[in-house]
Scaffold this active site. Structure first.
Site, PDB file in Angstrom:
ATOM      1  N   GLU A 147      27.745 -34.660 -37.654  1.00 57.09           N
ATOM      2  CA  GLU A 147      28.516 -33.515 -38.124  1.00 57.09           C
ATOM      3  C   GLU A 147      27.704 -32.731 -39.143  1.00 57.09           C
ATOM      4  OE1 GLU A 147      33.118 -34.831 -37.405  1.00 57.09           O
ATOM      5  OE2 GLU A 147      32.265 -35.316 -39.362  1.00 57.09           O
ATOM      6  N   CYS A 186      25.604 -44.696 -40.985  1.00 59.42           N
ATOM      7  CA  CYS A 186      25.061 -45.046 -42.299  1.00 59.42           C
ATOM      8  C   CYS A 186      25.122 -46.555 -42.477  1.00 59.42           C
ATOM      9  CB  CYS A 186      25.865 -44.352 -43.394  1.00 59.42           C
ATOM     10  SG  CYS A 186      25.159 -44.505 -45.053  1.00 59.42           S
ATOM     11  N   CYS A 220      33.737 -43.778 -48.979  1.00 61.44           N
ATOM     12  CA  CYS A 220      33.138 -42.777 -48.086  1.00 61.44           C
ATOM     13  C   CYS A 220      33.477 -43.079 -46.632  1.00 61.44           C
ATOM     14  CB  CYS A 220      31.624 -42.762 -48.283  1.00 61.44           C
ATOM     15  SG  CYS A 220      30.772 -41.571 -47.227  1.00 61.44           S
ATOM     16  N   SER A 277      20.330 -35.715 -51.646  1.00 61.54           N
ATOM     17  CA  SER A 277      21.207 -36.638 -52.368  1.00 61.54           C
ATOM     18  C   SER A 277      20.953 -38.070 -51.910  1.00 61.54           C
ATOM     19  CB  SER A 277      22.678 -36.270 -52.122  1.00 61.54           C
ATOM     20  OG  SER A 277      23.542 -37.219 -52.713  1.00 61.54           O
ATOM     21  N   LEU A 333      26.264 -41.229 -58.200  1.00 57.71           N
ATOM     22  CA  LEU A 333      26.408 -42.239 -59.253  1.00 57.71           C
ATOM     23  C   LEU A 333      27.780 -42.920 -59.190  1.00 57.71           C
ATOM     24  CD1 LEU A 333      24.956 -43.541 -61.642  1.00 57.71           C
ATOM     25  CD2 LEU A 333      25.990 -41.788 -63.114  1.00 57.71           C
ATOM     26  N   HIS A 334      28.825 -42.175 -59.501  1.00 59.64           N
ATOM     27  CA  HIS A 334      30.223 -42.576 -59.281  1.00 59.64           C
ATOM     28  C   HIS A 334      30.761 -43.689 -60.180  1.00 59.64           C
ATOM     29  CE1 HIS A 334      29.777 -39.966 -55.908  1.00 59.64           C
ATOM     30  NE2 HIS A 334      28.997 -40.798 -55.241  1.00 59.64           N
ATOM     31  N   CYS A 363      33.460 -33.590 -48.970  1.00 61.98           N
ATOM     32  CA  CYS A 363      32.570 -34.665 -49.397  1.00 61.98           C
ATOM     33  C   CYS A 363      33.188 -36.028 -49.101  1.00 61.98           C
ATOM     34  CB  CYS A 363      32.305 -34.520 -50.892  1.00 61.98           C
ATOM     35  SG  CYS A 363      31.240 -35.799 -51.568  1.00 61.98           S
TER      36      CYS A 363
END
Length: 424
Positions: free
Chosen positions: A132, A152, A159, A249, A272-273, A391
Site C-alpha cells: 500500500e 514486516c 501497528c 523512518s 520511539l513511542h 499511520c
C-alpha cells in the site's frame, strides 16, 4: 496492561533476527521494466541489449530523461530516440508500473493505492506481491508514504502492518515505482493536467514534494534498496526531489543508522513511542536488541545532524500507556542535546488492536510540556483514517482477505465464493 508471554517474546526476537535478504527476480521470459532503475543499472541493461559501450552513457541519459523526468509509459513517446533503437527497446524491455489493484480516497483527500507488483514466481499464482502507498495532500506540500518491504518482521504491538508476515523485500526499482505510479495517478508529470482535487502544492508545481519511508516494512532491513531508491528519487535530471524532503523512518536498527546518513543523506525519523525500555520492549520488540540508550547514541552521531537537519522522533499517543506528564518530562530528558522535533501521533485504531488513543486534552498537555522544554512538538493530524491509510494502519488488502477467509474456515463457513468475489 498485560506483559507479552515468553513465547510471544521469543517469536518476536526470532522475527527481528530474520531480516531476510529476499529480493524479487523476474519470471523467465518476462521482459523487465526500465522504470525505477538506477543510472548504472539502466546503462548495464542497454549494454546487455547490444548498445555499444561508447554510446551507452548518452543512450541511457536519453531513456532516463523520458522515464524519470517526462514519465513516459511507451517507448514511442521518446521523440529524440531513433526508430531502430525504440524498436529494440520495446523488444527487450517494458515501461510497466505496478498494477493499481484498488484506489481509495478519504473524506480529507488522502489517497491510498493498493499496488500489485509484477509476479516473481509461480507459487504466487501469477499474482505479484501487494503493498500500500498513500498520498497526503497539504496546503504547502504533498507527501507520499512509500513501503520498503511486503509485510514486516517487527511485530510492533500497536501497528497493523506488524500483523502481516514478511513476504519479501522490495527492490529499489519497486520503491521508486511507487512514486512514478503516484505521479501517473495524480497527473503530476510535466505537461499533464493534474488530477482534480489532488491537493498539494510546492516547488515547480509538483503535487508530490515530499517522500516518507513510513509505509510497510522496516527500511533499514532493506537498506541497499532504500539507498538506491533515494538516489533515483533525488536525481535532479529525473524525479528531482530534494534529499531534505525525503525522510526514512526506522524502529531503531542501530548498526545501519550511520550508513543511512552517509550513503542516502536523507532525513532521519525514529519510531520511539516509549521512554522506558520495559515498555518499549513491548511496543517495539526490536528494543530488546537495541535499547533506548544505544538508539539515542546512534542518533547523536548521525551524519549531518544539525539544527537545520533535525531528527524527527515519532511518538504514538496510547491512552494510559505512555501519555503521562512523567513520560513527557522523561522524553525531554532523554533527547537533551539532540536537534530534534517530536511528532505526537494520535493512535489510529485498526480491527483487533488492543489500544485506545489518548484523550485530546492529554495529548495537548503532553505537547505543552515538550514544547515548553524547547522542542517543536506538533500533533500529527490523523489523515485517511476512514480508509485505513493513517499511520500504523497499512496492511495489504489481499492479506486482509486471507485473514478473513481463515476466520470463516475456523467458524465452518465456506470460503470458495469469498475468494471468487475478491477481485470484483
Amino acid at each position: 496492561m498485560a506483559t507479552p508471554s515468553l513465547d510471544s517474546a521469543r517469536a518476536a526476537d526470532a522475527a527481528i533476527e530474520k531480516a531476510p535478504d529476499l529480493l524479487p527476480e523476474a519470471l523467465p521470459g518476462r521482459r523487465p521494466s526500465l522504470v525505477g532503475l538506477t543510472r548504472d543499472a539502466l546503462k548495464a541493461q542497454l549494454i546487455g541489449m547490444g548498445v555499444p559501450e561508447r554510446e551507452s552513457r548518452m543512450r541511457a541519459g536519453q531513456v532516463w530523461h523520458w522515464v524519470n523526468f517526462r514519465g513516459a509509459s511507451d517507448f514511442a513517446e521518446m521523440t529524440n530516440v531513433g526508430k531502430a533503437l525504440k524498436a529494440q527497446l520495446a523488444e527487450h524491455f517494458t515501461l510497466e508500473r505496478p498494477e493499481v489493484a484498488s484506489r481509495q480516497v478519504s473524506r480529507d483527500g488522502t489517497r491510498k493505492w493498493l499496488l500489485r507488483m509484477a509476479p516473481t514466481n509461480r507459487q504466487e499464482h501469477n499474482r505479484g506481491a501487494e503493498i500500500e502507498c498513500v498520498y497526503i495532500p497539504g496546503p504547502d506540500r504533498g507527501t507520499l508514504c512509500v513501503s520498503s518491504q511486503v509485510g514486516c518482521t517487527l511485530t510492533c504491538s500497536f501497528c497493523h502492518t506488524g500483523t502481516q508476515r514478511l513476504v519479501r523485500n522490495l527492490s529499489a526499482a519497486e520503491i521508486v515505482q511507487q512514486l512514478v505510479t503516484a505521479r501517473d495517478e495524480l497527473g503530476d508529470w510535466p505537461g499533464q493536467m493534474p488530477s482534480r482535487d489532488a491537493g498539494g502544492s510546492g516547488e515547480v508545481g509538483r503535487l508530490v514534494t515530499n517522500i516518507v519511508f513510513m509505509g510497510m516494512g522496516e527500511p533499514l532491513y532493506n537498506l541497499d534498496a532504500v539507498v538506491d531508491a533515494v538516489g533515483v528519487m533525488s536525481d535532479q535530471e529525473g524525479l528531482g526531489l530534494s534529499r531534505r524532503r525525503i525522510t526514512v523512518s526506522t524502529s531503531g536498527v542501530v548498526p545501519q543508522i550511520p550508513r543511512l546518513g552517509e550513503q542516502a543523506n536523507a532525513m532521519l525519523a525514529i519510531s520511539l513511542h516509549a521512554v522506558r525500555d520495559d515498555l518499549r520492549d513491548e511496543l517495539v520488540p526490536l528494543n530488546r536488541k537495541y535499547p533506548i540508550a544505544e538508539l539515542l547514541a546512534a542518533c547523536r552521531a548521525y551524519p549531518g545532524l544539525s539544527n537545520a537537519r533535525r531528527i524527527t522522533f515519532e511518538y504514538v499517543m496510547l491512552k494510559g500507556v505512555n501519555d503521562s506528564d512523567a513520560d513527557a518530562r522523561e522524553l525531554v530528558r532523554l533527547l537533551k542535546g539532540i536537534p530534534a522535533k517530536i511528532n505526537l501521533i494520535p493512535f489510529n485504531p485498526w480491527p483487533g488492536s488492543r489500544y485506545e488513543c489518548s484523550d485530546w486534552d492529554r495529548i495537548e498537555r503532553f505537547s505543552e510540556i515538550v514544547f515548553n522544554a524547547g522542542y517543536a512538538s506538533p500533533v500529527r493530524t490523523p489523515r485517511g483514517r476512514d480508509i485505513l491509510a493513517a499511520c500504523g494502519q497499512l496492511k495489504s488488502e489481499t492479506e486482509k482477505l486471507r485473514a478473513r477467509a481463515r476466520l470463516m474456515q475456523e467458524e465452518g463457513i465456506g470460503v470458495e465464493s469469498f475468494y471468487a468475489g475478491a477481485d470484483d
